[in-house]
Design a protein around this motif. Sequence first.
Motif, mmCIF file in Angstrom:
data_model
loop_
_atom_site.group_PDB
_atom_site.id
_atom_site.type_symbol
_atom_site.label_atom_id
_atom_site.label_comp_id
_atom_site.label_asym_id
_atom_site.label_seq_id
_atom_site.Cartn_x
_atom_site.Cartn_y
_atom_site.Cartn_z
ATOM 1 N N TRP A 138 -6.337 -25.656 -14.484
ATOM 2 C CA TRP A 138 -7.805 -25.271 -14.112
ATOM 3 C C TRP A 138 -8.312 -23.881 -14.004
ATOM 4 O O TRP A 138 -7.520 -23.199 -13.501
ATOM 5 C CB TRP A 138 -8.250 -26.254 -12.902
ATOM 6 C CG TRP A 138 -8.151 -27.647 -13.177
ATOM 7 C CD1 TRP A 138 -7.161 -28.532 -12.756
ATOM 8 C CD2 TRP A 138 -9.205 -28.587 -13.927
ATOM 9 N NE1 TRP A 138 -7.378 -29.809 -12.874
ATOM 10 C CE2 TRP A 138 -8.510 -29.965 -13.953
ATOM 11 C CE3 TRP A 138 -10.403 -28.218 -14.553
ATOM 12 C CZ2 TRP A 138 -9.276 -30.864 -14.337
ATOM 13 C CZ3 TRP A 138 -10.921 -29.247 -15.218
ATOM 14 C CH2 TRP A 138 -10.362 -30.581 -15.245
ATOM 15 N N TYR A 139 -9.389 -23.602 -14.660
ATOM 16 C CA TYR A 139 -9.720 -22.113 -14.328
ATOM 17 C C TYR A 139 -10.257 -21.771 -13.018
ATOM 18 O O TYR A 139 -11.196 -22.786 -12.369
ATOM 19 C CB TYR A 139 -10.992 -21.777 -15.472
ATOM 20 C CG TYR A 139 -11.330 -20.512 -15.600
ATOM 21 C CD1 TYR A 139 -10.465 -19.509 -16.248
ATOM 22 C CD2 TYR A 139 -12.423 -20.150 -14.712
ATOM 23 C CE1 TYR A 139 -10.905 -18.150 -16.406
ATOM 24 C CE2 TYR A 139 -12.898 -18.643 -14.920
ATOM 25 C CZ TYR A 139 -11.963 -17.717 -15.628
ATOM 26 O OH TYR A 139 -12.456 -16.568 -15.885
ATOM 27 N N TYR A 189 -12.011 -19.514 -20.579
ATOM 28 C CA TYR A 189 -12.448 -20.944 -20.084
ATOM 29 C C TYR A 189 -13.154 -21.664 -20.874
ATOM 30 O O TYR A 189 -13.890 -21.245 -21.744
ATOM 31 C CB TYR A 189 -12.529 -20.978 -18.714
ATOM 32 C CG TYR A 189 -14.065 -20.417 -18.283
ATOM 33 C CD1 TYR A 189 -14.977 -21.240 -18.420
ATOM 34 C CD2 TYR A 189 -14.244 -19.322 -18.020
ATOM 35 C CE1 TYR A 189 -16.213 -20.897 -18.243
ATOM 36 C CE2 TYR A 189 -15.496 -18.714 -17.865
ATOM 37 C CZ TYR A 189 -16.490 -19.345 -17.984
ATOM 38 O OH TYR A 189 -17.824 -19.131 -17.650
ATOM 39 N N SER A 193 -7.902 -28.736 -9.182
ATOM 40 C CA SER A 193 -9.132 -29.511 -10.070
ATOM 41 C C SER A 193 -10.211 -28.334 -10.201
ATOM 42 O O SER A 193 -10.043 -27.146 -9.664
ATOM 43 C CB SER A 193 -9.695 -30.448 -9.120
ATOM 44 O OG SER A 193 -10.212 -29.869 -7.774
ATOM 45 N N GLY A 194 -11.181 -28.927 -11.039
ATOM 46 C CA GLY A 194 -12.066 -27.907 -11.462
ATOM 47 C C GLY A 194 -12.953 -28.687 -12.656
ATOM 48 O O GLY A 194 -12.802 -29.502 -12.974
ATOM 49 N N LYS A 195 -13.700 -27.627 -13.088
ATOM 50 C CA LYS A 195 -14.533 -28.129 -14.118
ATOM 51 C C LYS A 195 -14.272 -27.553 -15.471
ATOM 52 O O LYS A 195 -14.436 -28.160 -16.627
ATOM 53 C CB LYS A 195 -16.031 -27.423 -13.799
ATOM 54 C CG LYS A 195 -17.296 -27.792 -14.751
ATOM 55 C CD LYS A 195 -18.554 -27.020 -14.385
ATOM 56 C CE LYS A 195 -19.495 -27.316 -15.492
ATOM 57 N NZ LYS A 195 -20.739 -26.482 -15.112
ATOM 58 N N ASN A 196 -13.610 -26.392 -15.677
ATOM 59 C CA ASN A 196 -13.178 -25.716 -16.878
ATOM 60 C C ASN A 196 -11.700 -25.425 -16.909
ATOM 61 O O ASN A 196 -11.004 -25.466 -15.704
ATOM 62 C CB ASN A 196 -13.785 -24.449 -17.067
ATOM 63 C CG ASN A 196 -15.193 -24.561 -17.450
ATOM 64 O OD1 ASN A 196 -15.797 -25.142 -18.175
ATOM 65 N ND2 ASN A 196 -16.260 -24.038 -16.392
ATOM 66 N N ARG A 197 -11.065 -25.629 -17.975
ATOM 67 C CA ARG A 197 -9.648 -25.405 -18.081
ATOM 68 C C ARG A 197 -9.451 -23.811 -18.706
ATOM 69 O O ARG A 197 -10.254 -23.438 -19.517
ATOM 70 C CB ARG A 197 -9.073 -26.240 -19.272
ATOM 71 C CG ARG A 197 -9.071 -27.680 -18.795
ATOM 72 C CD ARG A 197 -7.875 -28.115 -18.051
ATOM 73 N NE ARG A 197 -7.910 -29.473 -17.744
ATOM 74 C CZ ARG A 197 -7.023 -29.917 -16.900
ATOM 75 N NH1 ARG A 197 -6.217 -29.311 -16.282
ATOM 76 N NH2 ARG A 197 -6.917 -31.521 -16.463
ATOM 77 N N TRP A 236 -14.655 -26.042 -21.107
ATOM 78 C CA TRP A 236 -14.699 -27.491 -20.549
ATOM 79 C C TRP A 236 -13.819 -28.386 -21.157
ATOM 80 O O TRP A 236 -13.265 -28.240 -22.470
ATOM 81 C CB TRP A 236 -16.148 -28.236 -20.381
ATOM 82 C CG TRP A 236 -16.718 -28.260 -21.737
ATOM 83 C CD1 TRP A 236 -16.523 -29.532 -22.272
ATOM 84 C CD2 TRP A 236 -17.574 -27.690 -22.617
ATOM 85 N NE1 TRP A 236 -17.314 -29.502 -23.593
ATOM 86 C CE2 TRP A 236 -17.775 -28.183 -23.642
ATOM 87 C CE3 TRP A 236 -17.840 -26.235 -22.144
ATOM 88 C CZ2 TRP A 236 -18.751 -27.445 -24.470
ATOM 89 C CZ3 TRP A 236 -18.697 -25.693 -23.200
ATOM 90 C CH2 TRP A 236 -19.056 -26.137 -24.375
#
Length: 68
Positions: free
Chosen positions: A3-4, A46, A21-25, A48
């Motif tokens: 995750w970014y 990054y 965890s997060g919103k972007n890779r 999504w």
Amino acid sequence: LDWYDFDYQGGNVVDPKGPDSGKNRVFRGSYWGGTEWSCRSAIRNYSWPGHASGQLGFRVALSSVSSE
């Protein structure tokens, strides 16, 4: 698969791990239309999960294996 995290800690780290965890890779490197500077594997950006683009993909590298 990391995750970014905008607050990424740089430096001499081997296989740094991002947040759980997060919103972007994270993705590294650039694409054939990018500049020489942005095509380095050290470039970190990054996107999504599930984002498809001609600018993202798997890059194969070949190196020789020493017989020693």
